[in-house]
Design a protein around this motif. Structure first.
Motif, PDB file in Angstrom:
ATOM      1  N   VAL A   7      36.854  56.544  34.248  1.00 45.34           N
ATOM      2  CA  VAL A   7      37.918  55.880  34.984  1.00 45.34           C
ATOM      3  C   VAL A   7      37.408  55.526  36.373  1.00 45.34           C
ATOM      4  O   VAL A   7      36.875  56.374  37.071  1.00 45.34           O
ATOM      5  CB  VAL A   7      39.168  56.782  35.110  1.00 45.34           C
ATOM      6  CG1 VAL A   7      40.246  56.107  35.947  1.00 45.34           C
ATOM      7  CG2 VAL A   7      39.712  57.163  33.744  1.00 45.34           C
ATOM      8  N   SER A   8      37.537  54.261  36.742  1.00 43.05           N
ATOM      9  CA  SER A   8      37.196  53.844  38.104  1.00 43.05           C
ATOM     10  C   SER A   8      38.406  54.114  38.987  1.00 43.05           C
ATOM     11  O   SER A   8      39.501  53.651  38.690  1.00 43.05           O
ATOM     12  CB  SER A   8      36.860  52.353  38.145  1.00 43.05           C
ATOM     13  OG  SER A   8      35.726  52.096  37.371  1.00 43.05           O
ATOM     14  N   HIS A   9      38.206  54.858  40.029  1.00 41.54           N
ATOM     15  CA  HIS A   9      39.297  55.204  40.930  1.00 41.54           C
ATOM     16  C   HIS A   9      39.225  54.308  42.161  1.00 41.54           C
ATOM     17  O   HIS A   9      38.166  54.161  42.761  1.00 41.54           O
ATOM     18  CB  HIS A   9      39.214  56.672  41.329  1.00 41.54           C
ATOM     19  CG  HIS A   9      39.343  57.586  40.153  1.00 41.54           C
ATOM     20  ND1 HIS A   9      40.554  58.033  39.703  1.00 41.54           N
ATOM     21  CD2 HIS A   9      38.424  58.087  39.307  1.00 41.54           C
ATOM     22  CE1 HIS A   9      40.370  58.790  38.641  1.00 41.54           C
ATOM     23  NE2 HIS A   9      39.084  58.841  38.375  1.00 41.54           N
ATOM     24  N   PHE A  10      40.317  53.703  42.494  1.00 39.80           N
ATOM     25  CA  PHE A  10      40.381  52.808  43.625  1.00 39.80           C
ATOM     26  C   PHE A  10      41.190  53.470  44.726  1.00 39.80           C
ATOM     27  O   PHE A  10      42.108  54.240  44.463  1.00 39.80           O
ATOM     28  CB  PHE A  10      41.033  51.480  43.218  1.00 39.80           C
ATOM     29  CG  PHE A  10      40.224  50.731  42.211  1.00 39.80           C
ATOM     30  CD1 PHE A  10      39.242  49.851  42.613  1.00 39.80           C
ATOM     31  CD2 PHE A  10      40.439  50.911  40.852  1.00 39.80           C
ATOM     32  CE1 PHE A  10      38.484  49.161  41.691  1.00 39.80           C
ATOM     33  CE2 PHE A  10      39.684  50.225  39.920  1.00 39.80           C
ATOM     34  CZ  PHE A  10      38.698  49.336  40.348  1.00 39.80           C
ATOM     35  N   PRO A  11      40.866  53.167  45.976  1.00 37.39           N
ATOM     36  CA  PRO A  11      41.638  53.764  47.067  1.00 37.39           C
ATOM     37  C   PRO A  11      43.093  53.318  47.018  1.00 37.39           C
ATOM     38  O   PRO A  11      43.398  52.231  46.522  1.00 37.39           O
ATOM     39  CB  PRO A  11      40.948  53.248  48.332  1.00 37.39           C
ATOM     40  CG  PRO A  11      40.160  52.069  47.902  1.00 37.39           C
ATOM     41  CD  PRO A  11      39.855  52.241  46.440  1.00 37.39           C
ATOM     42  N   ILE A  12      43.947  54.171  47.482  1.00 38.97           N
ATOM     43  CA  ILE A  12      45.364  53.820  47.542  1.00 38.97           C
ATOM     44  C   ILE A  12      45.521  52.680  48.544  1.00 38.97           C
ATOM     45  O   ILE A  12      45.023  52.758  49.668  1.00 38.97           O
ATOM     46  CB  ILE A  12      46.217  55.029  47.961  1.00 38.97           C
ATOM     47  CG1 ILE A  12      46.090  56.136  46.909  1.00 38.97           C
ATOM     48  CG2 ILE A  12      47.671  54.627  48.163  1.00 38.97           C
ATOM     49  CD1 ILE A  12      46.773  57.425  47.287  1.00 38.97           C
ATOM     50  N   PRO A  13      46.190  51.598  48.127  1.00 39.38           N
ATOM     51  CA  PRO A  13      46.358  50.471  49.046  1.00 39.38           C
ATOM     52  C   PRO A  13      47.266  50.850  50.207  1.00 39.38           C
ATOM     53  O   PRO A  13      48.078  51.773  50.094  1.00 39.38           O
ATOM     54  CB  PRO A  13      47.008  49.401  48.167  1.00 39.38           C
ATOM     55  CG  PRO A  13      47.614  50.133  47.034  1.00 39.38           C
ATOM     56  CD  PRO A  13      46.816  51.381  46.843  1.00 39.38           C
ATOM     57  N   PRO A  14      47.108  50.143  51.328  1.00 38.46           N
ATOM     58  CA  PRO A  14      47.989  50.435  52.466  1.00 38.46           C
ATOM     59  C   PRO A  14      49.446  50.249  52.068  1.00 38.46           C
ATOM     60  O   PRO A  14      49.790  49.319  51.355  1.00 38.46           O
ATOM     61  CB  PRO A  14      47.588  49.397  53.515  1.00 38.46           C
ATOM     62  CG  PRO A  14      46.329  48.780  53.035  1.00 38.46           C
ATOM     63  CD  PRO A  14      46.209  49.053  51.575  1.00 38.46           C
ATOM     64  N   MET A  15      50.292  51.152  52.503  1.00 47.23           N
ATOM     65  CA  MET A  15      51.707  51.096  52.151  1.00 47.23           C
ATOM     66  C   MET A  15      52.508  50.597  53.347  1.00 47.23           C
ATOM     67  O   MET A  15      52.078  50.681  54.480  1.00 47.23           O
ATOM     68  CB  MET A  15      52.213  52.474  51.741  1.00 47.23           C
ATOM     69  CG  MET A  15      51.510  53.012  50.525  1.00 47.23           C
ATOM     70  SD  MET A  15      51.680  51.886  49.148  1.00 47.23           S
ATOM     71  CE  MET A  15      52.419  52.959  47.998  1.00 47.23           C
ATOM     72  N   ASP A 102      35.853  47.104  29.633  1.00 48.06           N
ATOM     73  CA  ASP A 102      36.460  47.683  30.817  1.00 48.06           C
ATOM     74  C   ASP A 102      37.862  47.093  30.876  1.00 48.06           C
ATOM     75  O   ASP A 102      38.027  45.872  30.864  1.00 48.06           O
ATOM     76  CB  ASP A 102      35.690  47.307  32.078  1.00 48.06           C
ATOM     77  CG  ASP A 102      34.343  47.996  32.163  1.00 48.06           C
ATOM     78  OD1 ASP A 102      34.211  49.120  31.645  1.00 48.06           O
ATOM     79  OD2 ASP A 102      33.418  47.409  32.752  1.00 48.06           O
ATOM     80  N   VAL A 103      38.861  47.949  30.885  1.00 51.21           N
ATOM     81  CA  VAL A 103      40.246  47.495  30.911  1.00 51.21           C
ATOM     82  C   VAL A 103      40.851  47.920  32.251  1.00 51.21           C
ATOM     83  O   VAL A 103      40.923  49.110  32.555  1.00 51.21           O
ATOM     84  CB  VAL A 103      41.059  48.079  29.738  1.00 51.21           C
ATOM     85  CG1 VAL A 103      42.473  47.513  29.749  1.00 51.21           C
ATOM     86  CG2 VAL A 103      40.379  47.798  28.405  1.00 51.21           C
ATOM     87  N   THR A 104      41.263  46.922  33.028  1.00 51.16           N
ATOM     88  CA  THR A 104      41.832  47.180  34.349  1.00 51.16           C
ATOM     89  C   THR A 104      43.342  47.002  34.294  1.00 51.16           C
ATOM     90  O   THR A 104      43.836  45.998  33.792  1.00 51.16           O
ATOM     91  CB  THR A 104      41.227  46.228  35.396  1.00 51.16           C
ATOM     92  OG1 THR A 104      39.813  46.423  35.427  1.00 51.16           O
ATOM     93  CG2 THR A 104      41.800  46.492  36.781  1.00 51.16           C
ATOM     94  N   LEU A 105      44.061  48.000  34.799  1.00 50.09           N
ATOM     95  CA  LEU A 105      45.508  47.925  34.960  1.00 50.09           C
ATOM     96  C   LEU A 105      45.775  47.711  36.443  1.00 50.09           C
ATOM     97  O   LEU A 105      45.186  48.398  37.283  1.00 50.09           O
ATOM     98  CB  LEU A 105      46.176  49.214  34.506  1.00 50.09           C
ATOM     99  CG  LEU A 105      46.038  49.509  33.020  1.00 50.09           C
ATOM    100  CD1 LEU A 105      45.042  50.607  32.800  1.00 50.09           C
ATOM    101  CD2 LEU A 105      47.371  49.862  32.446  1.00 50.09           C
ATOM    102  N   MET A 113      45.245  49.862  41.413  1.00 51.65           N
ATOM    103  CA  MET A 113      44.613  49.545  40.137  1.00 51.65           C
ATOM    104  C   MET A 113      43.747  50.675  39.639  1.00 51.65           C
ATOM    105  O   MET A 113      43.366  51.569  40.383  1.00 51.65           O
ATOM    106  CB  MET A 113      43.797  48.265  40.251  1.00 51.65           C
ATOM    107  CG  MET A 113      42.624  48.350  41.213  1.00 51.65           C
ATOM    108  SD  MET A 113      41.539  46.908  41.164  1.00 51.65           S
ATOM    109  CE  MET A 113      42.535  45.657  41.888  1.00 51.65           C
ATOM    110  N   MET A 114      43.449  50.588  38.336  1.00 53.44           N
ATOM    111  CA  MET A 114      42.616  51.574  37.669  1.00 53.44           C
ATOM    112  C   MET A 114      41.893  50.867  36.535  1.00 53.44           C
ATOM    113  O   MET A 114      42.470  50.011  35.868  1.00 53.44           O
ATOM    114  CB  MET A 114      43.508  52.684  37.115  1.00 53.44           C
ATOM    115  CG  MET A 114      42.795  53.703  36.277  1.00 53.44           C
ATOM    116  SD  MET A 114      43.963  54.902  35.611  1.00 53.44           S
ATOM    117  CE  MET A 114      44.285  54.166  34.029  1.00 53.44           C
TER     118      MET A 114
END
Length: 167
Positions: A7-15, A102-105, A113-114
Motif C-alpha cells: 500500500v502506498s501511503h500518502f500524506p494527509i492533505p491540508p484540511m 496498481d489501483v489508486t483510490l 488517496m491510497m
C-alpha cells in the motif's frame, strides 16, 4: 505502526478549519462503503469445470454507486504484464498471462488517496489471457478491499489437472 509494503501511503492533505474532520477522509468513506455492501451472488457459470462464480460486472455494479455516492474514484493502472508459454494436461500450448495492477483510490473532496497493488493471472490458448488476468486482478481488488462475500471459500476449489512449463 507497521507499514504494508503493498500500500502506498500518502500524506494527509491540508484540511480546512473544520475540526469535525478527523483522521483520513478516504479511510472514513471506505469504512462507510463497507457498512453498505452485502453478499454478491454468483451469477456466472463455468460449465466446463462445473462451478458458479461472481462476475466482474456483478461486483462493479454492486459497489460503483456506493463509491460514487461518497465521492471516491478508482484508477487502475497496469504496472507490468508478462506472458509465459505452457503445456496443458493434453500437451496443448496455452499462455499464462500475469498482470500487476496498481489501483489508486481517491477521495474527490479531500484529495486523500491510497494505492494498492494486485496481481491477476489468466490462462488461455488464444488472445484472451491478458483480459482474464486484468479482470481477475480487478475482481479480487474489489472483493478483498471491500470484503465482498460470495458465500464460498476459494481455498476449497478443486485443482483441475496439472499445467506444465513448455520445454
Amino acid at each position: 505502526m507497521a507499514i504494508n509494503p503493498n500500500v502506498s501511503h500518502f500524506p494527509i492533505p491540508p484540511m480546512s478549519h473544520d475540526r469535525s474532520v478527523v483522521g483520513r477522509p478516504l479511510a472514513k468513506k471506505m469504512a462507510e462503503v463497507l457498512s453498505d455492501v452485502t453478499r454478491v451472488p454468483k451469477t456466472g457459470r463455468n460449465d466446463f469445470h462445473d462451478y458458479n462464480y461472481a462476475t466482474e460486472s456483478d461486483l462493479v455494479d454492486h459497489i460503483r454507486d456506493k463509491l460514487a455516492s461518497k465521492g471516491v474514484a478508482i484508477f487502475p493502472s497496469v504496472r507490468e504484464h508478462n506472458m509465459e508459454e505452457l503445456q496443458d494436461a493434453r500437451n496443448r500450448t496455452v499462455y499464462l498471462t500475469t498482470v500487476t495492477l496498481d489501483v489508486t483510490l481517491i477521495d474527490g473532496e479531500s484529495g486523500d488517496m491510497m494505492t494498492t497493488t494486485w496481481i491477476g493471472q489468466g490462462l488461455d490458448n488464444a488472445d484472451k489471457g491478458y483480459y482474464k488476468a486484468y479482470t481477475g486482478a480487478i475482481k479480487y481488488f474489489l472483493m478483498k478491499t471491500f470484503m465482498l462475500s460470495t458465500g464460498a471459500d476459494p481455498e476449497q476449489d478443486d485443482v483441475r489437472g496439472p499445467v506444465h512449463r513448455a520445454a
